[in-house]
Motif scaffolding. Structure first.
Motif, PDB file in Angstrom:
ATOM      1  N   GLY A   7      23.645 -25.225  -8.399  1.00 38.82           N
ATOM      2  CA  GLY A   7      22.675 -26.312  -8.595  1.00 38.82           C
ATOM      3  C   GLY A   7      21.727 -26.327  -7.411  1.00 38.82           C
ATOM      4  N   ALA A   8      20.418 -26.244  -7.697  1.00 39.04           N
ATOM      5  CA  ALA A   8      19.436 -26.116  -6.606  1.00 39.04           C
ATOM      6  C   ALA A   8      18.650 -27.407  -6.412  1.00 39.04           C
ATOM      7  N   GLY A   9      19.377 -28.496  -6.248  1.00 42.84           N
ATOM      8  CA  GLY A   9      18.729 -29.803  -6.057  1.00 42.84           C
ATOM      9  C   GLY A   9      18.587 -30.151  -4.591  1.00 42.84           C
ATOM     10  N   ARG A  10      18.492 -31.498  -4.359  1.00 36.32           N
ATOM     11  CA  ARG A  10      18.224 -32.005  -3.011  1.00 36.32           C
ATOM     12  C   ARG A  10      19.314 -31.663  -1.997  1.00 36.32           C
ATOM     13  N   ILE A  11      20.571 -31.992  -2.362  1.00 33.39           N
ATOM     14  CA  ILE A  11      21.634 -31.855  -1.371  1.00 33.39           C
ATOM     15  C   ILE A  11      21.992 -30.388  -1.164  1.00 33.39           C
ATOM     16  N   ALA A  12      21.702 -29.591  -2.180  1.00 32.68           N
ATOM     17  CA  ALA A  12      21.928 -28.144  -2.061  1.00 32.68           C
ATOM     18  C   ALA A  12      21.127 -27.577  -0.889  1.00 32.68           C
ATOM     19  N   ALA A  31      22.636 -20.671  -7.393  1.00 29.63           N
ATOM     20  CA  ALA A  31      22.479 -20.547  -8.844  1.00 29.63           C
ATOM     21  C   ALA A  31      21.810 -21.798  -9.376  1.00 29.63           C
ATOM     22  N   SER A  32      20.851 -21.567 -10.264  1.00 30.23           N
ATOM     23  CA  SER A  32      20.155 -22.667 -10.918  1.00 30.23           C
ATOM     24  C   SER A  32      20.109 -22.354 -12.408  1.00 30.23           C
ATOM     25  N   ARG A  33      19.827 -23.381 -13.210  1.00 30.99           N
ATOM     26  CA  ARG A  33      19.660 -23.114 -14.633  1.00 30.99           C
ATOM     27  C   ARG A  33      18.351 -22.369 -14.884  1.00 30.99           C
ATOM     28  N   GLU A  36      13.583 -18.906 -11.819  1.00 37.24           N
ATOM     29  CA  GLU A  36      12.406 -19.181 -10.981  1.00 37.24           C
ATOM     30  C   GLU A  36      12.759 -20.191  -9.889  1.00 37.24           C
ATOM     31  N   LYS A  37      13.468 -21.233 -10.295  1.00 32.15           N
ATOM     32  CA  LYS A  37      13.849 -22.274  -9.340  1.00 32.15           C
ATOM     33  C   LYS A  37      14.832 -21.720  -8.297  1.00 32.15           C
ATOM     34  N   ALA A  38      15.773 -20.913  -8.766  1.00 27.78           N
ATOM     35  CA  ALA A  38      16.760 -20.322  -7.845  1.00 27.78           C
ATOM     36  C   ALA A  38      16.053 -19.430  -6.830  1.00 27.78           C
ATOM     37  N   SER A  53      21.568 -18.386 -13.673  1.00 27.20           N
ATOM     38  CA  SER A  53      22.572 -19.169 -14.417  1.00 27.20           C
ATOM     39  C   SER A  53      23.797 -19.308 -13.518  1.00 27.20           C
ATOM     40  N   TYR A  54      24.550 -20.361 -13.752  1.00 22.24           N
ATOM     41  CA  TYR A  54      25.743 -20.604 -12.934  1.00 22.24           C
ATOM     42  C   TYR A  54      26.765 -19.484 -13.168  1.00 22.24           C
ATOM     43  N   GLU A  55      26.875 -19.082 -14.438  1.00 26.85           N
ATOM     44  CA  GLU A  55      27.855 -18.049 -14.811  1.00 26.85           C
ATOM     45  C   GLU A  55      27.603 -16.740 -14.058  1.00 26.85           C
ATOM     46  N   GLU A  92      30.933 -31.762  -4.701  1.00 25.30           N
ATOM     47  CA  GLU A  92      30.306 -32.976  -4.166  1.00 25.30           C
ATOM     48  C   GLU A  92      30.979 -34.242  -4.691  1.00 25.30           C
ATOM     49  N   LYS A  93      30.809 -35.322  -3.941  1.00 20.17           N
ATOM     50  CA  LYS A  93      31.261 -36.627  -4.380  1.00 20.17           C
ATOM     51  C   LYS A  93      30.201 -37.215  -5.310  1.00 20.17           C
ATOM     52  N   SER A  94      30.543 -38.204  -6.135  1.00 19.60           N
ATOM     53  CA  SER A  94      31.907 -38.511  -6.504  1.00 19.60           C
ATOM     54  C   SER A  94      32.524 -37.316  -7.217  1.00 19.60           C
ATOM     55  N   GLY A 274      26.439 -32.169   9.769  1.00 21.81           N
ATOM     56  CA  GLY A 274      27.677 -32.907   9.521  1.00 21.81           C
ATOM     57  C   GLY A 274      28.455 -32.295   8.354  1.00 21.81           C
ATOM     58  N   TYR A 275      27.753 -31.493   7.530  1.00 23.00           N
ATOM     59  CA  TYR A 275      28.429 -30.848   6.385  1.00 23.00           C
ATOM     60  C   TYR A 275      29.283 -29.663   6.829  1.00 23.00           C
ATOM     61  N   GLU A 276      29.043 -29.193   8.065  1.00 17.45           N
ATOM     62  CA  GLU A 276      29.801 -28.027   8.520  1.00 17.45           C
ATOM     63  C   GLU A 276      31.300 -28.294   8.576  1.00 17.45           C
TER      64      GLU A 276
END
Ligand code: NAP
Length: 322
Positions: A7-12, A31-33, A36-38, A53-55, A92-94, A274-276
Motif C-alpha cells: 500500500g503506497a499511502g501516507r504512512i507508507a 506494492a500498490s494496486r 504507476e503509483k508504485a 499488485s500486492y500479489e 499497521e494499527k488498528s 520512531g518507527y525503527e
C-alpha cells in the motif's frame, strides 16, 4: 532485512523514510494496486523495487518482512494474503476492524506458523520502559489514576469518515489512548464508561472513555478527529505526577511534585521517526524464530480490539461489513 511495503499511502512514505535511515533494514520494495503509483512512490522514497499488485510483491522471494499500510478495514484480507505467501507481517494499527477479524488473522498466522505483529509503535519505543522504570522506582508513590488524550483535525483524510473503511476516531487515534492505559495500568478492568459523538457518516467523531480497574485505579481518556489536543498522558501518584508529552510519539517526560513544581524533565533518545523500534523488534523476533513480538503479544492485540468492539457496541457504531 528487506522490507516490502504493501500500500503506497501516507504512512507508507514515513516507513520508507525510516527504513532508509536504518542500517539493519532496507526499503526494498513497494506494492500498490497501480504500477504507476508504485513506481512514483519508489522514485520519491528511494525504494528499490515497485510492484503494480500486492500479489506480485509477495511472490518476490527476497522480501523478508511485509509492512501492511492499508486502511484497517483491509488488514484482515491483506494480512491473510501475506501469510498465505509465507511472508512475516508488521501490520499497521488498528490491527483489524474488530476482534473477530483479529482472531481470524491470528489463528491463520498460527496455523501457517508465520510471524505477525501489530505496528502500534508506542509499544516498541524506549519511552515505555522509561515510564515503567519511573513508576517502579516509587518516585511518584502509589499510582491512582491516569489521563490520556489524542486528537487531531483529521476530516481531510477520507478514510477517517468512511464506515466501509472502518473510519472513526477510535480505531485511528483512540487506540493510542487505550494502549497507553494498558501499558501503564494493565488490563484488569471491571467497567468501561463512555460517550461518543458521531459524524454525519455514522462513525465516531469524538469519544470520552473511562476505564475502571479492579484495584480502584481509573483511566480517563478522550480522543477525536475534529480538534487537535495537547496529547498528554498524565500519571498521577500519591507523591507526584508525570506528564508523557505526546502519547502518540513521546518526546519528553516531565516529573512534577504534588504542588505542581517541575522536578525534572527527561528526553527520549534521538530517533529517525520512531518507527525503527517496531522494525527492530520484528527483526529480533524473526531471528529468534518467534511468531510474535514480546512488546505486543497477540493476546494484547486481541484484548485492545475487544475493548474497541465493546465501546463501538455501546455507541451503536457498526461498519457495513459487520
Ligand atoms: N503508526 C502510525 O503512526 C500511523 C499513522 C497513520 C496511519 N496509520 C495506519 O496506517 C494505515 C494506513 O493509513 P494511511 O493514513 O497511510 O492511509 P492512506 O494514506 O489512505 O493509504 C492507505 C493505502 O492503502 C491502500 N489501499 C488498499 N485498498 C484500499 C481501499 N479499498 N481504499 C483505500 N486505500 C486502499 C492504498 O494504497 P495503493 O493505492 O497504493 O494500493 C492507499 O494508499 C491505517 O491502518 C492507519 O491507522 C498509522
Amino acid at each position: 532485512m528487506k522490507v516490502g511495503i504493501l500500500g503506497a499511502g501516507r504512512i507508507a512514505a514515513t516507513m520508507a523514510r525510516t527504513l532508509n535511515g536504518m542500517k539493519e533494514a532496507e526499503a526494498y520494495a513497494v506494492a500498490s494496486r497501480s504500477l504507476e503509483k508504485a513506481e512514483a512512490f519508489a522514485r520519491a522514497n528511494h525504494v528499490e523495487k515497485a510492484y503494480g499488485s500486492y500479489e506480485e510483491m509477495l511472490a518476490d522471494e527476497e522480501v523478508e518482512l511485509v509492512y501492511i499500510a492499508t486502511p484497517h478495514s483491509h488488514h484482515l484480507e491483506h494480512g491473510k494474503l501475506c501469510i498465505s505467501c509465507g511472508k512475516p507481517v508488521l501490520c499497521e494499527k488498528s490491527f483489524t476492524a474488530n476482534a473477530a477479524q483479529a482472531r481470524e488473522l491470528l489463528d491463520y498466522a498460527a496455523e501457517k506458523k508465520v510471524f505477525i505483529t501489530e505496528a502500534i509503535w508506542t509499544r516498541y519505543m524506549p519511552s515505555r520502559k522509561m515510564i515503567n522504570d519511573i513508576i517502579a522506582s516509587g518516585e511518584l508513590g502509589d499510582i491512582k489514576m491516569i489521563s490520556a488524550n489524542l486528537g487531531y483535525e483529521l476530516t481531510d483524510k477520507e478514510r477517517m469518515l468512511r464506515p466501509e473503511l472502518a473510519g472513526g476516531a477510535l480505531l485511528d487515534v483512540g487506540v493510542y489512548t487505550l494502549n497507553f492505559a494498558s501499558m501503564v495500568l494493565g488490563d484488569d478492568i471491571v467497567k468501561m464508561t463512555s460517550e461518543c459523538v458521531k459524524t454525519d457518516t455514522g462513525v465516531d467523531g469524538q469519544d470520552a472513555i473511562i476505564l475502571t480497574y479492579r484495584d480502584g485505579k481509573l483511566a480517563v481518556l478522550h480522543t477525536g478527529m475534529w480538534a487537535d489536543t495537547e496529547q498528554y498522558g498524565i500519571i498521577y501518584g500519591t507523591k507526584g505526577y508525570m506528564i508523557a508529552c505526546n502519547i502518540n510519539n513521546i518526546d519528553t517526560i516531565q516529573i512534577y511534585s504534588p504542588d505542581r513544581h517541575l522536578v525534572r524533565e527527561i528526553k527520549v533518545p534521538e530517533q529517525i521517526t520512531g518507527y525503527e523500534y517496531e522494525v527492530l523488534a520484528c527483526r529480533r523476533a524473526l531471528a529468534a524464530g518467534k511468531l510474535e513480538c514480546e512488546e505486543m503479544p497477540h493476546a494484547e492485540t486481541l484484548r485492545i480490539m475487544e475493548w474497541m468492539d465493546a465501546l463501538r457496541a455501546d455507541w451503536g457504531v457498526k461498519y457495513p461489513f459487520e
